[in-house]
Design an enzyme around this catalytic site. Structure first.
Site, PDB file in Angstrom:
ATOM      1  N   LYS A 194       0.853  -1.197   0.000  1.00 31.57           N
ATOM      2  CA  LYS A 194       0.000   0.000   0.000  1.00 31.57           C
ATOM      3  C   LYS A 194       0.888   1.246   0.000  1.00 31.57           C
ATOM      4  O   LYS A 194       1.927   1.278   0.664  1.00 31.57           O
ATOM      5  CB  LYS A 194      -0.880  -0.001   1.269  1.00 31.57           C
ATOM      6  CG  LYS A 194      -1.639   1.302   1.539  1.00 31.57           C
ATOM      7  CD  LYS A 194      -2.723   1.577   0.515  1.00 31.57           C
ATOM      8  CE  LYS A 194      -3.406   2.937   0.757  1.00 31.57           C
ATOM      9  NZ  LYS A 194      -4.360   3.259  -0.350  1.00 31.57           N
TER      10      LYS A 194
ATOM     11  N   CYS B 180      -2.624   9.923  -6.305  1.00 43.93           N
ATOM     12  CA  CYS B 180      -3.755   9.651  -5.417  1.00 43.93           C
ATOM     13  C   CYS B 180      -4.846  10.696  -5.625  1.00 43.93           C
ATOM     14  O   CYS B 180      -4.600  11.885  -5.460  1.00 43.93           O
ATOM     15  CB  CYS B 180      -3.372   9.630  -3.938  1.00 43.93           C
ATOM     16  SG  CYS B 180      -4.849   9.354  -2.929  1.00 43.93           S
TER      17      CYS B 180
ATOM     18  N   GLY C  61      -8.948  -2.581 -14.845  1.00 45.13           N
ATOM     19  CA  GLY C  61      -9.974  -3.389 -15.489  1.00 45.13           C
ATOM     20  C   GLY C  61      -9.598  -4.826 -15.763  1.00 45.13           C
ATOM     21  O   GLY C  61     -10.296  -5.507 -16.515  1.00 45.13           O
TER      22      GLY C  61
HETATM   23  O1  RRO Z   1      -5.830   5.542  -0.568  1.00 49.47           O
HETATM   24  C1  RRO Z   1      -6.498   5.966  -1.540  1.00 49.47           C
HETATM   25  O2  RRO Z   1      -7.528   6.618  -1.410  1.00 49.47           O
HETATM   26  C2  RRO Z   1      -6.066   5.746  -2.923  1.00 49.47           C
HETATM   27  C3  RRO Z   1      -4.788   6.014  -3.382  1.00 49.47           C
HETATM   28 BR1  RRO Z   1      -3.399   6.529  -2.246  1.00 49.47          BR
HETATM   29  C4  RRO Z   1      -4.499   5.886  -4.759  1.00 49.47           C
HETATM   30  O3  RRO Z   1      -3.385   6.130  -5.246  1.00 49.47           O
HETATM   31  N1  RRO Z   1      -5.517   5.499  -5.583  1.00 49.47           N
HETATM   32  C5  RRO Z   1      -6.745   5.235  -5.132  1.00 49.47           C
HETATM   33  O4  RRO Z   1      -7.625   4.884  -5.930  1.00 49.47           O
HETATM   34  N2  RRO Z   1      -7.020   5.363  -3.798  1.00 49.47           N
END
Ligand code: RRO
Length: 310
Positions: free
Chosen positions: A44, A129, A249
């Site tokens: 993550k 993000c 996808g």
């Molecule tokens: O943690 C998130 O909300 C998140 C991240 Br860091 C990202 O790079 N892409 C996403 O879809 N969610």
């Protein structure tokens, strides 16, 4: 057929792994991906300090995929650094570490720590993000992206990659590719992060389906496949000597095949992994192998990037 792929000194038994963010926040989740048929593991995205993330509900299944506004919940970079130090790098499943500082300074601090630990894992720097209230996606600001990468390569001398947001205009593909091409140690890009700030509505309740940002969130799954393929294809063409990792996808061998045909070196699974669990890797791997067998391809290189145009 042989599904193996070797790139940047990394050897994967097959091209499939998790998309950063899915099944990779805790040791237990990371171990579950490592124990599955996945060819690699990515953590993550981490920040300097641990984060709780946005209020729940912050992920929802949607008719053609998913929407999320997790808000970068993670255990802090020291947790993933520790995981990487204890990881069995001889297991044959390469480990990637995703880094997504809240500021440039945070990114530099974390990258220095990963540099000093000198582990055999590759960094995926997240420039995309979409879910931090009030914070723009760096990848949509070409000057800011160039600045961040200039500062990053001053402190981080190892090969690394970036996770990009989706682009929707040929001018933007070209501009971002030109920025990325000026950094030789940037060896790969992952295309794409979620399609940011979509809105899923539930007609029965007449409501949004996630709480943060009044319901806006990053889309994944079927909604994003053509956009992901376009980004993989265009960056494969425009980047000099860099790998493109496909994400967006993939839920069967068919989409994995399409991404590789568009030029992907390896591919990541997000929404489908979230919904199905780590068993998806063996299934998608076997489906991809069956498609290759039917078409008479023996290796991924036999069709990688060989998309036909009319
Ligand atoms: O943690 C998130 O909300 C998140 C991240 Br860091 C990202 O790079 N892409 C996403 O879809 N969610």
């Amino acid at each position: 057929v042989d599904l193996s792929v070797s790139w940047l000194g990394v050897n994967m038994e097959n091209p499939l792994y998790n998309a950063s963010g899915v099944m990779c926040r805790s040791r237990e989740e990371l171990d579950a991906v490592a124990a599955s048929a996945a060819g690699a593991v990515v953590t993550k995205s981490c920040t300097l300090s641990p984060r709780e993330g946005n209020p729940e509900p912050r992920y929802a299944r949607a008719p053609h995929g998913s929407i999320n506004s997790m808000g970068l919940p993670n255990a802090g970079y020291e947790y993933y650094l520790d995981y990487a130090k204890n990881y069995d790098h001889a297991s044959g499943k390469p480990l990637f570490v995703s880094v997504s500082g809240m500021t440039l300074e945070e990114n530099l601090t974390m990258l220095k720590a990963f540099r000093d630990a000198d582990l055999p894992c590759l960094v995926e720097l997240n420039l995309s993000c979409p879910n931090l209230p009030g914070k723009a996606q760096i990848g949509y600001d070409f000057a800011a992206s160039s600045h961040v990468l200039s500062e990053v390569v001053k402190v981080y001398d190892k090969p690394f990659g970036v996770k990009l947001p989706p682009y929707f205009d040929p001018v933007h593909f070209a501009e971002m590719a030109s920025v990325l091409n000026s950094f030789p140690s940037l060896k790969y890009v992952t295309c794409i992060n979620s399609v940011g700030n979509g809105l899923v509505i539930d007609i029965d309740s007449e409501s949004v389906v996630i709480k943060p940002k009044a319901g806006l969130g990053g889309l994944g799954g079927d909604y994003v496949l053509p956009t992901a393929l376009a980004n993989v294809r265009e960056f494969s063409r425009l980047l000099d000597g860099k790998h493109v990792i496909g994400c967006g996808g993939i839920k069967s061998g068919r989409e994995a095949f399409m991404h590789i045909l568009a030029g992907a070196t390896a591919v990541q699974v997000g929404t489908c992994l979230y919904e199905e669990g780590a068993g998806c890797f063996a299934r998608i791997r076997d489906e991809l192998a069956a498609i290759m067998e039917e078409k008479g391809y023996r290796t991924l290189a036999d069709f990688r990037g060989k998309l036909l145009t009319m």
